[in-house]
Design a protein around this motif. Structure first.
Motif, PDB file in Angstrom:
ATOM      1  N   HIS A 182       0.824  -1.098   0.468  1.00 15.79           N
ATOM      2  CA  HIS A 182       0.015   0.022  -0.299  1.00 15.79           C
ATOM      3  C   HIS A 182       0.767   1.317   0.084  1.00 15.79           C
ATOM      4  CE1 HIS A 182      -2.980   2.807   2.576  1.00 15.79           C
ATOM      5  NE2 HIS A 182      -3.012   2.913   0.631  1.00 15.79           N
ATOM      6  N   GLU A 183       0.500   1.956  -0.728  1.00 15.80           N
ATOM      7  CA  GLU A 183       1.754   3.636  -0.888  1.00 15.80           C
ATOM      8  C   GLU A 183       0.562   4.292  -0.643  1.00 15.80           C
ATOM      9  OE1 GLU A 183       3.446   4.465  -4.294  1.00 15.80           O
ATOM     10  OE2 GLU A 183       1.112   5.286  -5.101  1.00 15.80           O
ATOM     11  N   LEU A 184       0.739   5.605   0.690  1.00 15.85           N
ATOM     12  CA  LEU A 184      -0.191   6.693   1.096  1.00 15.85           C
ATOM     13  C   LEU A 184       0.332   7.984   0.380  1.00 15.85           C
ATOM     14  CD1 LEU A 184      -2.532   7.987   2.570  1.00 15.85           C
ATOM     15  CD2 LEU A 184      -1.479   8.022   4.560  1.00 15.85           C
ATOM     16  N   GLU A 185       0.268   8.763  -0.441  1.00 14.25           N
ATOM     17  CA  GLU A 185       0.562   9.794  -0.890  1.00 14.25           C
ATOM     18  C   GLU A 185       0.499  11.199  -0.415  1.00 14.25           C
ATOM     19  OE1 GLU A 185       0.434  12.824  -5.143  1.00 14.25           O
ATOM     20  OE2 GLU A 185       0.409  10.621  -5.324  1.00 14.25           O
ATOM     21  N   LEU A 186       1.208  11.316   0.024  1.00 14.99           N
ATOM     22  CA  LEU A 186       0.743  13.006   0.976  1.00 14.99           C
ATOM     23  C   LEU A 186      -0.118  14.347   0.145  1.00 14.99           C
ATOM     24  CD1 LEU A 186       4.170  13.137   3.126  1.00 14.99           C
ATOM     25  CD2 LEU A 186       1.448  11.915   3.592  1.00 14.99           C
ATOM     26  N   ALA A 187      -0.255  15.415   0.911  1.00 14.78           N
ATOM     27  CA  ALA A 187      -1.194  16.546   0.061  1.00 14.78           C
ATOM     28  C   ALA A 187       0.365  17.298   0.020  1.00 14.78           C
ATOM     29  CB  ALA A 187      -1.605  17.872   1.135  1.00 14.78           C
ATOM     30  N   SER A 188      -0.238  17.777  -1.778  1.00 16.12           N
ATOM     31  CA  SER A 188       0.803  18.445  -2.266  1.00 16.12           C
ATOM     32  C   SER A 188       1.134  19.487  -1.464  1.00 16.12           C
ATOM     33  CB  SER A 188      -0.080  19.172  -3.365  1.00 16.12           C
ATOM     34  OG  SER A 188       0.969  20.283  -3.924  1.00 16.12           O
ATOM     35  N   GLY A 189       2.538  19.814  -1.339  1.00 17.85           N
ATOM     36  CA  GLY A 189       2.890  20.882  -0.949  1.00 17.85           C
ATOM     37  C   GLY A 189       4.356  20.423   0.501  1.00 17.85           C
ATOM     38  N   GLU A 190       3.508  19.608   0.853  1.00 14.77           N
ATOM     39  CA  GLU A 190       3.832  18.892   2.424  1.00 14.77           C
ATOM     40  C   GLU A 190       5.019  17.902   2.078  1.00 14.77           C
ATOM     41  OE1 GLU A 190      -0.282  17.813   4.811  1.00 14.77           O
ATOM     42  OE2 GLU A 190       1.021  16.256   3.676  1.00 14.77           O
ATOM     43  N   ASP A 191       6.472  18.302   3.123  1.00 15.09           N
ATOM     44  CA  ASP A 191       7.516  17.654   3.107  1.00 15.09           C
ATOM     45  C   ASP A 191       6.997  16.323   2.959  1.00 15.09           C
ATOM     46  OD1 ASP A 191      10.264  17.628   2.681  1.00 15.09           O
ATOM     47  OD2 ASP A 191      10.828  18.582   4.854  1.00 15.09           O
ATOM     48  N   ALA A 192       8.675  15.516   2.247  1.00 19.74           N
ATOM     49  CA  ALA A 192       9.125  14.050   2.834  1.00 19.74           C
ATOM     50  C   ALA A 192       8.367  13.261   3.803  1.00 19.74           C
ATOM     51  CB  ALA A 192       9.659  13.670   1.992  1.00 19.74           C
ATOM     52  N   PRO A 193       8.091  12.604   4.628  1.00 10.97           N
ATOM     53  CA  PRO A 193       8.339  12.103   5.713  1.00 10.97           C
ATOM     54  C   PRO A 193      10.331  11.206   6.178  1.00 10.97           C
ATOM     55  CG  PRO A 193       7.514  10.386   4.620  1.00 10.97           C
ATOM     56  CD  PRO A 193       7.721  11.759   3.722  1.00 10.97           C
ATOM     57  N   MET A 194      11.015  12.766   6.785  1.00  9.45           N
ATOM     58  CA  MET A 194      11.762  12.199   7.069  1.00  9.45           C
ATOM     59  C   MET A 194      12.519  11.510   8.126  1.00  9.45           C
ATOM     60  SD  MET A 194      13.368  14.251   4.706  1.00  9.45           S
ATOM     61  CE  MET A 194      14.736  14.592   4.605  1.00  9.45           C
ATOM     62  N   SER A 195      11.903  11.303   9.227  1.00 13.09           N
ATOM     63  CA  SER A 195      11.962  10.079  10.475  1.00 13.09           C
ATOM     64  C   SER A 195      10.296   9.173  10.599  1.00 13.09           C
ATOM     65  CB  SER A 195      12.754  10.979  11.570  1.00 13.09           C
ATOM     66  OG  SER A 195      10.904  12.039  12.087  1.00 13.09           O
ATOM     67  N   ILE A 196      10.813   8.108  11.524  1.00 13.24           N
ATOM     68  CA  ILE A 196       9.992   7.294  11.483  1.00 13.24           C
ATOM     69  C   ILE A 196      10.387   6.119  12.636  1.00 13.24           C
ATOM     70  CG2 ILE A 196       8.299   5.866  10.450  1.00 13.24           C
ATOM     71  CD1 ILE A 196       8.538   6.110   7.207  1.00 13.24           C
ATOM     72  N   ALA A 197       8.764   6.186  12.736  1.00 12.50           N
ATOM     73  CA  ALA A 197       9.070   4.968  14.727  1.00 12.50           C
ATOM     74  C   ALA A 197       8.401   4.104  14.491  1.00 12.50           C
ATOM     75  CB  ALA A 197       9.210   5.578  15.866  1.00 12.50           C
ATOM     76  N   ALA A 198       8.307   2.956  15.002  1.00 10.89           N
ATOM     77  CA  ALA A 198       6.681   2.568  15.184  1.00 10.89           C
ATOM     78  C   ALA A 198       6.438   1.308  16.459  1.00 10.89           C
ATOM     79  CB  ALA A 198       7.370   0.606  13.882  1.00 10.89           C
ATOM     80  N   HIS A 199       5.438   1.822  16.942  1.00 11.87           N
ATOM     81  CA  HIS A 199       5.237   1.545  18.012  1.00 11.87           C
ATOM     82  C   HIS A 199       6.030   0.290  18.416  1.00 11.87           C
ATOM     83  CE1 HIS A 199       2.456   1.177  21.694  1.00 11.87           C
ATOM     84  NE2 HIS A 199       3.255   2.380  21.967  1.00 11.87           N
ATOM     85  N   PRO A 200       6.311   0.114  19.668  1.00 12.47           N
ATOM     86  CA  PRO A 200       6.659  -1.162  19.628  1.00 12.47           C
ATOM     87  C   PRO A 200       5.558  -2.535  20.089  1.00 12.47           C
ATOM     88  CG  PRO A 200       6.433  -0.218  21.978  1.00 12.47           C
ATOM     89  CD  PRO A 200       6.572   0.854  21.062  1.00 12.47           C
TER      90      PRO A 200
END
Length: 394
Positions: free
Chosen positions: A58-76
């Motif tokens: 699956h992919e989720l496209e962000l809204a126009s003008g928003e930045d790229a996801p620069m950091s991600i953490a998964a909840h344990p």
């Protein structure tokens, strides 16, 4: 047994962040950022089967003008991830930067759950949420930009403490133990006590309604490193997942002023005793700066990506090199992560690729057993030569 690893091309998807949500499912964040490159910013969910197969779920496209996801953490424990994503320019100008975003990852889909503003970005300021990390029990979330750090209760995202502003240097990483939060800045390590139950009560009983400030327990300066470098800076910090007295850090050195274009910018791996805050072991792991770092959940392996395009894995006890992948990407690695079962490693880069490494269960043991076999073989050969010489003498 040779360690297997495979590069996977992701056309028009520069990768900047990653997190595993299960042993074989991972989330990647990437895109063209806020620049008008035509490359969309997206969060993608993949399933990996060994190192050879990587399927997009699956992919989720962000809204126009928003930045790229620069950091991600998964909840344990929860089926959720938190991403650092700056809002579009119009929202930034109005002070409504919803940079801290929670997404649910369930039934092979990613969906936005809630957002929170922790960073204000004005004018030419290019700050972004470069740090996103959960506490081991998942009750706290630390998010930080260049100089501002927030510790939030999870899942409410309410402030667990008042925001911390760094006066000198830049924040590059943060890591939790059960009782402390260590923030790695370019100039030092800052060890904070996590809010107590009394602090939680003070959130509602305080006169001004503000949560208490984080209690600073220790400021740790950069250690002395071998060589004649002009200085160093912390790049990453991670607690050992099963030994809170052990902290690993990466330090990148600054070449002397007399440097040439070929002068190395060496990187050192250090092991700290968090009771004495002394370095107990250190080793140079690269002649170029390290760009990303991770510790395997079983605590046995340390992985890093370097600006010379290398991905490396070392033994967590001895720092002995176990795996080196030269030219793992065409651009320096931007993210590196072990999966929860410590048998898979992924690295990503802005060159539109990820590399999957299948970690054999006996990776470290294989290295030591090989050396033992070599030594035994040499001893056998030596004894054979001595026996033959003694036979001729007799």
């Amino acid at each position: 047994m040779r360690t297997q690893h495979t590069a996977h091309s992701l056309p028009a998807f520069p990768v900047y962040s990653s997190a595993f949500v299960s042993p074989n499912e991972l989330v990647l964040g990437g895109g063209g950022g806020q620049s008008k490159t035509g490359i969309k910013n997206k969060i993608r969910l993949y399933r990996a089967e060994g190192d050879k197969k990587l399927d997009l779920l699956h992919e989720l496209e962000l809204a126009s003008g928003e930045d790229a996801p620069m950091s991600i953490a998964a909840h344990p424990q929860r089926e959720e991830i938190v991403c650092g994503i700056n809002s579009a320019q119009e929202a930034l100008q109005s002070g409504q930067n919803q940079n801290c975003r929670v997404y649910e990852v369930k039934e092979d889909k990613i969906s936005l759950s809630t957002t929170r503003s922790t960073l204000e970005v004005h004018g030419e300021d290019d700050d972004y949420q470069r740090v996103t990390v959960f506490s081991p029990d998942g009750k706290y979330l630390a998010v930080a930009g260049t100089r501002d750090l927030s510790v939030l209760d999870y899942p409410t995202l309410n402030p667990a403490a008042s925001p911390f502003h760094l006066e000198k240097g830049e924040i590059f990483d943060a890591t939790f133990s059960s009782k402390t939060l260590v923030v790695a800045s370019t100039v030092n390590l800052l060890a904070f006590a996590l809010p107590s139950e009394e602090d939680n009560d003070a959130k509602t009983d305080g006169k001004d309604g503000q949560p208490p400030a984080l209690e600073l327990l220790k400021t740790v300066d950069r250690p002395e490193l071998p060589g004649d470098d002009a200085g160093s800076s912390f790049r990453a910090a991670r607690f050992h997942p099963h030994d809170e007295k052990t902290l690993f850090t990466i330090l990148n050195t600054v070449p002397p002023r007399t440097r040439t274009k070929s002068s190395p910018r060496r990187a050192f791996l250090c092991k700290w005793d968090t009771e004495t805050w002394k370095v107990t072991h250190k080793r140079k792991i690269s002649d170029r700066q390290v760009t990303c770092f991770d510790v395997s959940p079983d605590g046995k392996l340390l992985a890093f990506g370097s600006s010379d395009l290398t991905v490396g894995v070392v033994d967590a006890k001895t720092f002995a090199p176990l795996l080196t992948i030269l030219k793992s990407h065409d651009f320096p690695p931007t993210t590196i992560r072990f999966n929860p079962t410590s048998d898979m490693l992924i690295s990503g880069s802005a060159d539109n690729t990820v590399r999957i490494v299948a970690i054999p269960p006996n990776l470290g043991a294989t290295s030591w057993s090989t050396w033992i076999l070599v030594i035994v073989a040499l001893l056998v050969a030596l004894f054979a030569v001595l026996a033959q010489q003694m036979h001729h003498v007799l």
